[in-house]
Design a protein around this motif. Structure first.
Motif, short mmCIF file in Angstrom:
data_model
loop_
_atom_site.label_atom_id
_atom_site.label_comp_id
_atom_site.label_asym_id
_atom_site.label_seq_id
_atom_site.Cartn_x
_atom_site.Cartn_y
_atom_site.Cartn_z
N PHE A 1 -29.66 9.84 -15.07
CA PHE A 1 -29.15 9.28 -16.09
C PHE A 1 -27.72 8.78 -15.80
CE2 PHE A 1 -32.22 12.28 -18.45
CZ PHE A 1 -32.51 11.38 -19.31
N ALA A 2 -27.35 8.81 -14.42
CA ALA A 2 -26.13 8.37 -14.06
C ALA A 2 -26.61 7.00 -12.99
CB ALA A 2 -25.37 9.31 -13.11
N GLY A 3 -26.65 6.07 -13.75
CA GLY A 3 -26.88 4.67 -13.15
C GLY A 3 -25.88 4.26 -11.90
N ALA A 4 -24.67 4.69 -11.73
CA ALA A 4 -23.84 4.42 -10.77
C ALA A 4 -24.23 5.06 -9.44
CB ALA A 4 -22.41 4.93 -11.16
N VAL A 5 -25.14 5.98 -9.59
CA VAL A 5 -25.55 6.88 -8.19
C VAL A 5 -26.55 5.99 -7.44
CG1 VAL A 5 -26.41 8.95 -7.37
CG2 VAL A 5 -24.94 8.78 -9.26
N PRO B 1 -28.41 6.76 -20.45
CA PRO B 1 -28.21 8.02 -21.15
C PRO B 1 -27.95 7.69 -22.61
CG PRO B 1 -26.44 7.07 -19.87
CD PRO B 1 -27.58 6.20 -19.35
N GLN B 2 -27.68 6.32 -22.97
CA GLN B 2 -27.70 6.07 -24.44
C GLN B 2 -28.97 5.74 -24.89
OE1 GLN B 2 -24.89 6.69 -25.78
NE2 GLN B 2 -23.93 7.07 -23.73
N GLY B 3 -30.13 5.88 -24.24
CA GLY B 3 -31.15 5.18 -24.73
C GLY B 3 -32.43 6.22 -25.24
N ALA B 4 -33.55 6.01 -25.29
CA ALA B 4 -34.46 6.90 -25.71
C ALA B 4 -34.63 8.07 -24.72
CB ALA B 4 -35.81 6.26 -25.91
N CYS C 1 -32.32 16.47 -13.65
CA CYS C 1 -31.80 15.57 -14.42
C CYS C 1 -30.46 15.48 -13.82
CB CYS C 1 -31.76 15.61 -15.97
SG CYS C 1 -33.41 15.88 -16.58
N ILE C 2 -30.11 14.09 -13.39
CA ILE C 2 -28.62 13.85 -12.77
C ILE C 2 -27.91 13.45 -14.01
CG2 ILE C 2 -27.20 12.50 -11.38
CD1 ILE C 2 -29.68 12.27 -9.34
N LEU C 3 -26.90 14.06 -14.59
CA LEU C 3 -25.86 13.53 -15.52
C LEU C 3 -24.80 12.96 -15.02
CD1 LEU C 3 -25.84 16.88 -17.49
CD2 LEU C 3 -27.41 15.26 -17.55
N PRO C 4 -24.43 11.72 -15.76
CA PRO C 4 -23.26 11.08 -15.48
C PRO C 4 -21.86 11.55 -15.63
CG PRO C 4 -23.89 10.19 -17.77
CD PRO C 4 -24.97 11.33 -17.12
N ASN C 5 -21.78 12.76 -16.62
CA ASN C 5 -20.84 13.57 -16.58
C ASN C 5 -21.06 14.85 -17.21
OD1 ASN C 5 -20.74 13.15 -19.53
ND2 ASN C 5 -20.15 11.11 -19.26
N ALA C 6 -19.95 15.72 -17.89
CA ALA C 6 -20.29 16.98 -18.22
C ALA C 6 -20.15 16.95 -19.68
CB ALA C 6 -19.08 17.75 -17.73
N GLY C 7 -20.62 15.92 -20.53
CA GLY C 7 -20.70 15.68 -21.62
C GLY C 7 -21.77 16.47 -22.35
N PRO C 8 -21.53 17.22 -23.61
CA PRO C 8 -22.33 18.23 -24.03
C PRO C 8 -23.74 17.69 -24.76
CG PRO C 8 -20.53 18.14 -25.30
CD PRO C 8 -20.27 17.33 -24.30
N GLN C 9 -23.49 16.27 -25.19
CA GLN C 9 -24.65 15.46 -25.99
C GLN C 9 -25.85 15.58 -25.35
OE1 GLN C 9 -21.33 14.49 -25.84
NE2 GLN C 9 -20.50 14.83 -27.93
N TYR D 1 -26.75 16.67 -22.45
CA TYR D 1 -27.39 17.95 -21.91
C TYR D 1 -28.08 18.76 -22.80
CZ TYR D 1 -27.18 22.92 -20.02
OH TYR D 1 -27.52 24.28 -19.72
N ALA D 2 -27.58 18.58 -24.10
CA ALA D 2 -28.25 19.59 -25.32
C ALA D 2 -29.77 18.70 -25.66
CB ALA D 2 -27.22 19.55 -26.33
N GLU D 3 -29.57 17.47 -25.37
CA GLU D 3 -30.81 16.70 -25.87
C GLU D 3 -31.76 16.86 -24.72
OE1 GLU D 3 -33.42 13.87 -28.06
OE2 GLU D 3 -31.55 15.32 -28.52
N ILE D 4 -31.49 16.95 -23.72
CA ILE D 4 -32.38 17.20 -22.41
C ILE D 4 -32.92 18.58 -22.55
CG2 ILE D 4 -32.51 17.73 -19.98
CD1 ILE D 4 -30.43 15.50 -19.48
#
Length: 286
Positions: A145-149, A184-187, A212-220, A222-225
């Motif tokens: 989910f972190a496109g920059a990686v 990360p903002q999609g479906a 799942c690779i997360l772009p940051n530590a945001g909870p939204q 993570y919670a959806e995953i």
């Protein structure tokens, strides 16, 4: 008459944001936001975001001596000595902190798959250790989910992770899982289901876990995953912070391995027999 017209007529003030809703100042008293000021120092009751939480922990995680000094400074700011308000209620504040008898307990021995260790300095590392009951990782895939990686960094991390898991005793059947890039903002649900299918089709077996690779530590995100993998797909997931992917440090991979092994049904380590009787005698949650 509109609120904007009223303020123009009554106070000769033209509102800059007449389209915004008013706020309830007190019962039956509504005012435009732009004519109000928030009193400083009020308690914020909503959930902090990731950056605020990190700063909060940094500010409060203080060494004992530093915390002691801050409490002492706070006492001086209170000016509690000969304070007429405290005297009126008969209150007194002792300048000395409470002294509580204590003792340092001997750390219990921990049994791994290869031998027993006694933790030192409140911790231990997993170098040269194998899990007590290693699991098998056969069918898995990874969602980025972190496109920059970059993909090369992800592949390098996967190699280091697999090597670490094998060193810890896990039986890793598939060592080149399919990597799926996702928005990360999609479906989120659709992406995770696609990754679940990739894992099953590649290994020709029931999928076991999604990384799942997360772009940051945001909870939204993570919670959806967790919601999708736990309640819809029905398999465990392991989230990874993107900042750890490029470096691929063995210590981080070992920490991930601790979680992966237990999520797959394995056992990392156990208390040695007789170390803490009431815990060692039967399964106990502390």
């Amino acid at each position: 008459m509109t609120v904007a017209d009223y303020f123009l007529k009554r106070y000769n003030r033209r509102l800059n944001y007449p389209f915004l809703p008013c706020i309830v100042v007190r019962k039956n008293n509504f005012l435009p936001m732009e004519v109000c000021e928030i009193s400083p120092g009020q308690r914020f009751t909503r959930r902090l975001n990731a950056k605020q939480s990190s700063e909060f922990i940094t500010a409060t995680a203080l060494p004992p001596q530093t915390r002691f000094n801050k409490i002492t400074q706070g006492l001086n700011l209170l000016q509690h000595k000969n304070n007429p308000y405290l005297e009126e209620f008969g209150l007194k504040i002792d300048q000395n902190m409470q002294v509580i008898p204590a003792r340092i307990m001997e750390p219990p021995r921990i049994t791994f798959g290869q031998g027993t260790i006694r933790p030192q300095l409140n911790g231990w590392n997993l170098q040269g250790k194998r899990f007590m009951k290693p699991a098998t990782l056969q069918s898995w895939s990874l969602v980025n989910f972190a496109g920059a990686v970059p993909i090369e960094a992800i592949k390098r991390f996967i190699r280091e992770l697999v090597t670490t898991l094998v060193d810890l005793g896990l039986h890793v059947v598939n060592r080149t899982p399919i990597v799926l890039n996702a928005d990360p903002q999609g479906a989120i649900e659709r992406s995770l289901k696609e990754a679940w299918l990739n894992a099953g089709n590649q290994a020709r077996a029931e999928p076991q876990m999604l990384f799942c690779i997360l772009p940051n530590a945001g909870p939204q995100l993570y919670a959806e995953i967790k919601r999708v993998t736990d309640t819809i797909i029905g398999i465990p997931s392991q989230c990874l912070q993107s900042k750890h992917i490029a470096s691929a440090k063995k210590q981080y991979c070992a920490n991930v391995g601790l979680k992966v092994n237990t999520k797959l049904g394995g056992s990392n380590h156990v208390l040695s027999n007789g170390e803490i009787p009431f815990i060692s005698d039967k399964p106990t949650v502390v």
